[in-house]
Design an enzyme around this catalytic site. Structure first.
Site, PDB file in Angstrom:
ATOM      1  N   GLU A 279       0.871  -0.967  -0.036  1.00  0.00           N
ATOM      2  CA  GLU A 279       0.043  -0.018   0.086  1.00  0.00           C
ATOM      3  C   GLU A 279       0.646   1.211   0.196  1.00  0.00           C
ATOM      4  OE1 GLU A 279      -2.863  -0.174   3.294  1.00  0.00           O
ATOM      5  OE2 GLU A 279      -3.873  -1.582   2.155  1.00  0.00           O
TER       6      GLU A 279
ATOM      7  N   GLU B  72      -6.200  -7.350  -0.623  1.00  0.00           N
ATOM      8  CA  GLU B  72      -6.395  -7.279   0.754  1.00  0.00           C
ATOM      9  C   GLU B  72      -7.730  -6.504   1.011  1.00  0.00           C
ATOM     10  OE1 GLU B  72      -3.131  -5.783   3.351  1.00  0.00           O
ATOM     11  OE2 GLU B  72      -5.103  -4.537   4.193  1.00  0.00           O
TER      12      GLU B  72
HETATM   13  C1  IDC Z   1      -3.050  -3.876  10.544  1.00  0.00           C
HETATM   14  C2  IDC Z   1      -3.368  -5.034  11.524  1.00  0.00           C
HETATM   15  C3  IDC Z   1      -2.846  -4.503  12.829  1.00  0.00           C
HETATM   16  C4  IDC Z   1      -1.688  -4.120  13.093  1.00  0.00           C
HETATM   17  C5  IDC Z   1      -1.381  -2.991  12.015  1.00  0.00           C
HETATM   18  C6  IDC Z   1      -0.099  -2.375  11.736  1.00  0.00           C
HETATM   19  O1  IDC Z   1      -4.652  -5.154  11.221  1.00  0.00           O
HETATM   20  O2  IDC Z   1      -3.261  -5.727  13.841  1.00  0.00           O
HETATM   21  O3  IDC Z   1      -1.172  -3.539  14.253  1.00  0.00           O
HETATM   22  O4  IDC Z   1      -1.761  -3.272  10.576  1.00  0.00           O
HETATM   23  O5  IDC Z   1       0.159  -1.295  11.154  1.00  0.00           O
HETATM   24  C7  IDC Z   1      -4.146  -2.016   5.842  1.00  0.00           C
HETATM   25  C8  IDC Z   1      -2.846  -2.828   5.839  1.00  0.00           C
HETATM   26  C9  IDC Z   1      -2.851  -3.731   6.822  1.00  0.00           C
HETATM   27  C10 IDC Z   1      -3.514  -3.282   8.138  1.00  0.00           C
HETATM   28  C11 IDC Z   1      -5.028  -3.289   7.896  1.00  0.00           C
HETATM   29  C12 IDC Z   1      -5.815  -2.774   8.904  1.00  0.00           C
HETATM   30  O6  IDC Z   1      -2.254  -3.533   4.566  1.00  0.00           O
HETATM   31  O7  IDC Z   1      -1.309  -4.026   7.307  1.00  0.00           O
HETATM   32  O8  IDC Z   1      -3.374  -4.465   9.081  1.00  0.00           O
HETATM   33  N1  IDC Z   1      -5.177  -2.463   6.746  1.00  0.00           N
HETATM   34  O9  IDC Z   1      -5.413  -1.597   9.389  1.00  0.00           O
HETATM   35  N2  IDC Z   1      -4.456  -1.426   4.970  1.00  0.00           N
HETATM   36  C13 IDC Z   1      -5.829  -0.894   5.390  1.00  0.00           C
HETATM   37  C14 IDC Z   1      -6.125  -1.568   6.289  1.00  0.00           C
END
Ligand code: IDC
Length: 331
Positions: A171, A258
């Protein structure tokens, strides 16, 4: 009389043989049931028989955080549920990310990827190797050098694995432009293609992989490229669905590497109505997808309840609302 009987028997045998052959020629429920090399044709992902395929599966949480789900029985169960793809999310920066941890950590992460690819292959599933850039390194150029080293290793290692798909920047965010992503892609794609020449490569789009329009306007000039769209159904509704449908009208090959049905934090409330609207579009256009995430972290995007500590052999009661919903979708 005897010869009539014999003719009758022969007829019966022929009939049985014919019907067996017939059942073999019926197309499998999932065209990707057997792993064959994939390629991109217009907006579609296609198998070696030139049939469009839709991959349905799940993304791990960060493999530094939750490596324990990369195990034989767990992958077997994912396959049994109907998943034909697993995404291995390897954070590049955050929490023992590939570029921030030490040498031993790098080695451990590579081992986990090897194991994931091997298990996916064993259970006839595709696998995405995801270079998971995020908030702290939202411009992929930040760790381009390390990405080059990593993808050199991966493409060498998996050059003979047709089930491997490469996702080169999860991302891009914090204002990263499509022009910077393009610069990065032009460095990394040739590195992968040098060894894994026919592999499918997915490229993230600006603004947390949401701005498909930028890729429509200036697509990359390589074969077998797809563009990532990410959505979180409780946050992203009609506006982002419209971005997707207009990109599809322009025949952009899109892969939802994702998504989840909660909000963009990966937690918070769940919106199944919006989630179902998304699925309708994905299924209609055969867009492949991976749900976030395969872990028991106490957040609503996880598919396993936080009280469940086993890492395989899950019962329906072990799954969260998201987990149960997702399992129905991929069936
Ligand atoms: C989130 C995880 C969370 C962690 C965080 C770290 O769910 O447990 O603490 O990352 O930064 C994304 C990302 C993905 C995110 C997810 C939810 O690719 O890494 O995971 N998210 O926030 N993009 C949009 C949402």
């Amino acid at each position: 009389m005897k010869s009539i009987k014999r003719i009758f028997c022969l007829f019966l045998v022929a009939l049985i043989l014919f019907s067996c052959q017939g059942s073999h020629s019926i197309a499998p429920v999932s065209e990707a049931a057997t792993v064959s090399r994939l390629h991109v044709d217009g907006k579609y992902l296609k198998n070696s028989k030139n049939k469009s395929v839709q991959l349905k599966g799940i993304s791990t949480h960060g493999i530094s955080w939750y490596p324990e789900y990369i195990n034989d029985k767990c992958f077997k169960q994912l396959h049994h549920w109907g998943a034909n793809i697993v995404r291995l999310a390897m954070y590049s920066s955050e929490y023992n990310g590939y570029c921030t941890g030490d040498k031993a950590n790098k080695k451990a992460l590579k081992k986990r990827i090897e194991k994931g690819v091997k298990l996916a292959k064993k259970y006839n599933m595709y696998v995405i190797i995801d270079w998971h850039i995020m908030n702290t390194d939202g411009n992929p150029l930040t760790h381009q050098k390390e990405a080059k080293e990593f993808f050199t290793w991966a493409s060498k290692k998996f050059k003979n694995s047709p089930n491997v798909i490469y996702e080169i920047c999860n991302e891009p965010c914090n204002g990263t432009s499509w022009s910077d992503i393009t610069k990065y892609a032009k460095k990394i794609i040739p590195v992968i293609r040098k060894r894994a020449s026919k592999s499918v490569i997915i490229v993230g789009t600006p603004n947390w992989s949401q701005e498909l329009d930028k890729a429509v306007a200036k697509p990359l000039k390589y074969k077998n490229i797809m563009y990532a769209l990410h959505f979180y159904a409780a946050t992203h509704g009609d506006y982002l669905r419209d971005v997707l449908t207009s990109a599809l009208k322009q025949k952009l090959p899109v892969f939802v590497t994702e998504f989840s049905i909660c909000d963009a934090s990966g937690n918070g409330s769940i919106d199944k109505t919006s989630g179902n609207k998304w699925m309708k579009i994905l299924n209609k256009h055969k867009i492949s997808y991976c749900l976030w995430n395969l872990s028991n972290k106490a957040e609503s995007s996880s598919i396993i309840k936080s009280s469940v500590t086993k890492t395989s052999g899950f019962k329906t009661k072990d799954l969260t609302t998201t987990g149960k919903w997702w399992k129905k979708q991929i069936k």
